[in-house]
Structure formats: structure tokens, C-alpha cells
Design an enzyme around this catalytic site. Sequence first.
Site, PDB file in Angstrom:
ATOM      1  N   ASP A   1      43.526  32.618  45.418  1.00  0.00           N
ATOM      2  CA  ASP A   1      44.672  33.028  44.593  1.00  0.00           C
ATOM      3  C   ASP A   1      45.806  33.630  45.413  1.00  0.00           C
ATOM      4  O   ASP A   1      46.969  33.442  45.112  1.00  0.00           O
ATOM      5  CB  ASP A   1      44.226  34.045  43.534  1.00  0.00           C
TER       6      ASP A   1
ATOM      7  N   HIS B   1      43.965  46.983  41.171  1.00  0.00           N
ATOM      8  CA  HIS B   1      43.052  46.206  40.345  1.00  0.00           C
ATOM      9  C   HIS B   1      41.671  46.163  40.962  1.00  0.00           C
ATOM     10  O   HIS B   1      41.499  46.329  42.164  1.00  0.00           O
ATOM     11  CB  HIS B   1      43.582  44.785  40.107  1.00  0.00           C
TER      12      HIS B   1
ATOM     13  N   TYR C   1      38.248  44.334  45.954  1.00  0.00           N
ATOM     14  CA  TYR C   1      36.849  44.417  46.374  1.00  0.00           C
ATOM     15  C   TYR C   1      36.639  45.487  47.454  1.00  0.00           C
ATOM     16  O   TYR C   1      35.585  45.544  48.066  1.00  0.00           O
ATOM     17  CB  TYR C   1      36.352  43.050  46.857  1.00  0.00           C
TER      18      TYR C   1
ATOM     19  N   TYR D   1      28.831  37.777  41.154  1.00  0.00           N
ATOM     20  CA  TYR D   1      28.812  36.903  42.350  1.00  0.00           C
ATOM     21  C   TYR D   1      29.371  37.631  43.569  1.00  0.00           C
ATOM     22  O   TYR D   1      29.177  37.216  44.688  1.00  0.00           O
ATOM     23  CB  TYR D   1      29.598  35.610  42.091  1.00  0.00           C
ATOM     24  N   ARG D   2      30.014  38.776  43.322  1.00  0.00           N
ATOM     25  CA  ARG D   2      30.722  39.492  44.383  1.00  0.00           C
ATOM     26  C   ARG D   2      31.128  40.815  43.748  1.00  0.00           C
ATOM     27  O   ARG D   2      31.330  40.882  42.533  1.00  0.00           O
ATOM     28  CB  ARG D   2      31.967  38.673  44.711  1.00  0.00           C
TER      29      ARG D   2
END
Length: 544
Positions: A167, A406, A106, A487-488
Site C-alpha cells: 500500500d 494507526h 506494526y 497474520y501479523r
Amino acid sequence: KPQKERQRLPVLPQGIEREAFFAALDELSGQIGAENVEVNDKPLKDGWYMEHPNTHDMMTILDEEELVASAVVYPSSTGEVQAIVRWANKHLIPIYPISIGRNLGYGGAAPRVRGSVVLDLGKRMKQIINIDPDDHTCLVEPGVSFYALYEAIKEKGYDHLWTDPPDLGGGSIIGNTLDRGVGYTPYGDHWACHSGLEVVLPTGEVFRTGMGALPGSNTWQTFPYGFGPYSDGIFSQSNYGIVTKMGMTLMANPGGHESFMYTFQKEEDLAQLIEIIRPLRISNILENVAQLRHVIQTIAVRGQPRTTYYQGSGTIPDDVVHATAATLPTGDCTWIYYGMAYGPAHIRQHKLGIIDAEFKRVRGARRVDPATLPADEYFWSRDRIASGVPDLHELRWVNWVPNGAHVAFSPVSPIRGADAERLLALARRRHDDAGFDFFPAFCVGLREMHLIIEIVFDRDDPERRAAAMACLRHMIDDAAACGYGEYRTHLVLMDQVAGTYSWNDNALMKFNEKLKDALDPNGILSPGRCGIWPKRYRGRGWEM
Ligand code: ADP
């Protein structure tokens, strides 16, 4: 400093002269100590998850130099955070707070505006201020990771308290909660489980939300609302304040837990399965975030590169995925459900019986006996996380490609088979076009599900980075056209995602901007984060 360490010129915040910037840093050094002000003039080092950089995104999707800090500063207290904020206002220097900065996928620790001064809160503000064994709550500073809280609870011998890690357990509890991240015990909705914030506003004042506003209150961590408007919401996924303390509720040890795993044969089983999951999840027979993963992830999380399984060109073919799965403890399948039942044995048995009967309505559904799974099987990582034990196993799938990084596409939808199929199809099409192997996982919250698709790409290959970016941009637009929103999202996609929430002529963004201008008139705090630009930047080409 030896010459070879000084290979980069620091990036300056736009519109500030070099001399003026260094004079401002000297002034700040006088206030918080020169050792706590670090110019970002060394070569950018990516490190790895446990030794991540705080100057940039170690999993960058743009050129690494694009979103990079000019300097990093290390406050030790709320008072010092206030001093830094006042300093930023005086010199009109953009600042970007991070808690730990492990926000992988992110944007990591990168600031949205190049040359911002990063406030690394986590280095020196990492106190667990309180763990209350009766109320089942804690109060933490930004640098407290899920691991640190877990260890502290163990150390105190509080076996009756559980934490809820996401996670990967190395991130900040505050950072993850503010970004509305999730975990996998019944307390997985971190934002819903927090209680009380201490916030430094962009103009330097500090205040406490909820019961924390009442001097002498002893319910700051037990009643989140206090009196009057509920202000906490505006500090999550925003740039309206710097959170210096947060209360968090802790789950009671349920007195037993048991992981289970089911496999489903065909991709087409998805719709039926999602329809089965919905009522089970809403009625809490499925007690934690329901995780339905494509088997390719279970293959990738073994940590071997994709070339171990497939040396051809293009995306990995389905028959290779199935043939590989057939050789693994999971057996051949397409979807794997990872779940946990909580409570003493007789209570678990009751729920597991219902789940078994329902899941087995899907033809070919198979319950995998955990006793058959080796200790390093991914199942046990899910088992640890869902029982409150932080873990790092998840990260292994970045080895899928060389220099693996990622980035996630995370749309929200109702828990319906038709929605799952529609999202899957649109994402698969864009993955095929861009040449990425497809890693979907459905995570059912309570009444909604997030589809989390991680694109794993070679971050040293500009062409693959551009392809990942284009693929994400297409998926966001395709999903929005069908009524789905994220959502993000990653730092570089925030403008686009914010732009999809456009009902009534962008009324939401207009409201967000009004708040931003009122709270941060000089526009110094995390400009652009979540697509919210302060007046000074708006309409001047900063959006991406
Ligand atoms: P983690 O290490 O848990 O993944 P980060 O520290 O990277 O989390 O935080 C994620 C994002 O949330 C940051 O990039 C930042 O924009 C925001 N953030 C984190 N901590 C704070 C804080 N204490 N106050 C305000 N915003 C924060």
C-alpha cells in the site's frame, strides 16, 4: 554539540552499566567508524513517513519512551553486520535490526526491548546487486525500497519487468517480505515470491539459503528450495537471523491492465459478495488480492479530518457516512471493490465479463466507470499499486484525527460470508465500546482472506492510546475464541498474538524457543520479537 540538542539521557540496555555501555560503543566505533555509531540522546522526533525516525515508533501506541533505542548503528556490509553481532554477544547487548524502519502500524523502527541497539541496515546497505532481465529476478540489500527498485527498473529501460509494491511504497523490500507483507499485483504474496536469502546468524556466522549454498550456482534467484530442509521460513516473522541479501522474483509485464471498481449498497451485502468472490479468486478470474473496503475509508483517504463531515460526539453515524458518500464520485454505498484485470484487451474482456455478471447478482451493485473519476480519486492510487507503481496516497487517512496514528487488527479467515460477518460484528462491537470509527477492509489472498481494520487514533492523547490498545486486545481475544488468528501484528501485541497459537500446550512456541536457544544462546537478537523470548529473558516479566 550545542547544549540544546542534548536534552535526553540515553536509555541503557537493562543490566548494563553506563560506563560499560559507552566503552562498548567506543569499541564498536573503532570497528565501523565513530560516524556510524549514534547515541540516541536527542529529543525524539516523529518526522513523517518520508523522514521517519529510526530510534522509536513514530506512531507509538505506548508512551514514546517505552520502546526506544539506546543507540543506532549503521553497518555498510555483511562483514560489518557480523562484527556488530559478535560485539553484541561479547557485551550481552540486545540488538534490533531494521531494514528501513517504516513498518507503520506494526511498530515502526522501535525495538521490542527498551534500550536495544538498533542496526539500521538501510542507510548504507541499499544496493540493488542485480536485476536479471531474462530470469525476471533481482537481488537486493535491506535498504532497497519498492520505489528504488521501481526507479532502477525504469532507468534500465526494462519495460517488461514489474515490481509489486505494498500500500505504501517507501518501505524496504526485505523488511516487508520478512514480515510477510503483501502487494496487489498477482505477485502480491511477497514471501512466496522471494528466492534466496543471505543471513547473519545471532552468533555471527553467515550463510546462504536455497541454491545460494552451492558455490558457483546461477539459480539462487530462480529456484528457492535448493536441497535439504527449507530454512528460509524460520527467518520470517522471527528473531533468528539478520537478512543481508534477498532474491526476489519480478512479474512479467502482462501486456495490458485495467482497474475496475464496483460499489455495493448495504452492509448486509457482505456475505453474498464474499461467497461470490471466493470461487472467482481461487480460479484466478480475480487475479490480484481482492480488496473490499468500507466506504468510510474512501472518505477518510481524501485526507480531510473527520470533523469536516461530523462535529458531533461519539463515532460517526452511518447516515452521515452515507450522506457524505452520496456527494462523492463513488456515490452512496457501503462496500467498494477495487480490482484489476491483466493481459491484452480480449483476455481482460473475457474475465471482466464474468466478474460483471457475478458481482451484479448482488442487488444494487454498480460498476463505476473510471472515466468519471477525477485524477486525485483514491481509485487511481489502487490502479497504480496494482500495476506495480509505488504510491503514498493511502497514508492520507491518518489525518482523520489530530496527531493521527494507526494500528492494525489483521485476522485471517476462510473466504466465507459467515466468517466475514462474525469478524465484522465482533470488531464493530469493540470499536463502538472504545469510541473509534470503524475502518474495515477485506483482502482476499487466494484461499483465505485477511480482515484489516485500522484504528486511527490521536497519538498525543494517552487516553486514546490506551483505548486503542484495549480495543485491540479485546478483538484479538474475541477472534481467537472463534478460531481466528492474526497474520501479523504490532510489536506490543506480539506476546498476546503468539499466545493464541497455543495448540497442544503451546507446542509451537516451545519449538520456537528451542530454535531460539540453539541459534542465539546469548539472546542478543531482537529479544521478544514475535513473542519469542530467549532463555535469558524468559519468565522474567518482559511479556506484555
Ligand atoms: P519496512 O521499512 O519495509 O516497513 P522494516 O525495516 O521496518 O520494514 O522491517 C520490519 C521488521 O522486520 C523490523 O522491525 C525487523 O524486526 C524485521 N526486519 C527488517 N529487516 C530485517 C533484516 N534485514 N533482518 C532481520 N529482520 C529484519
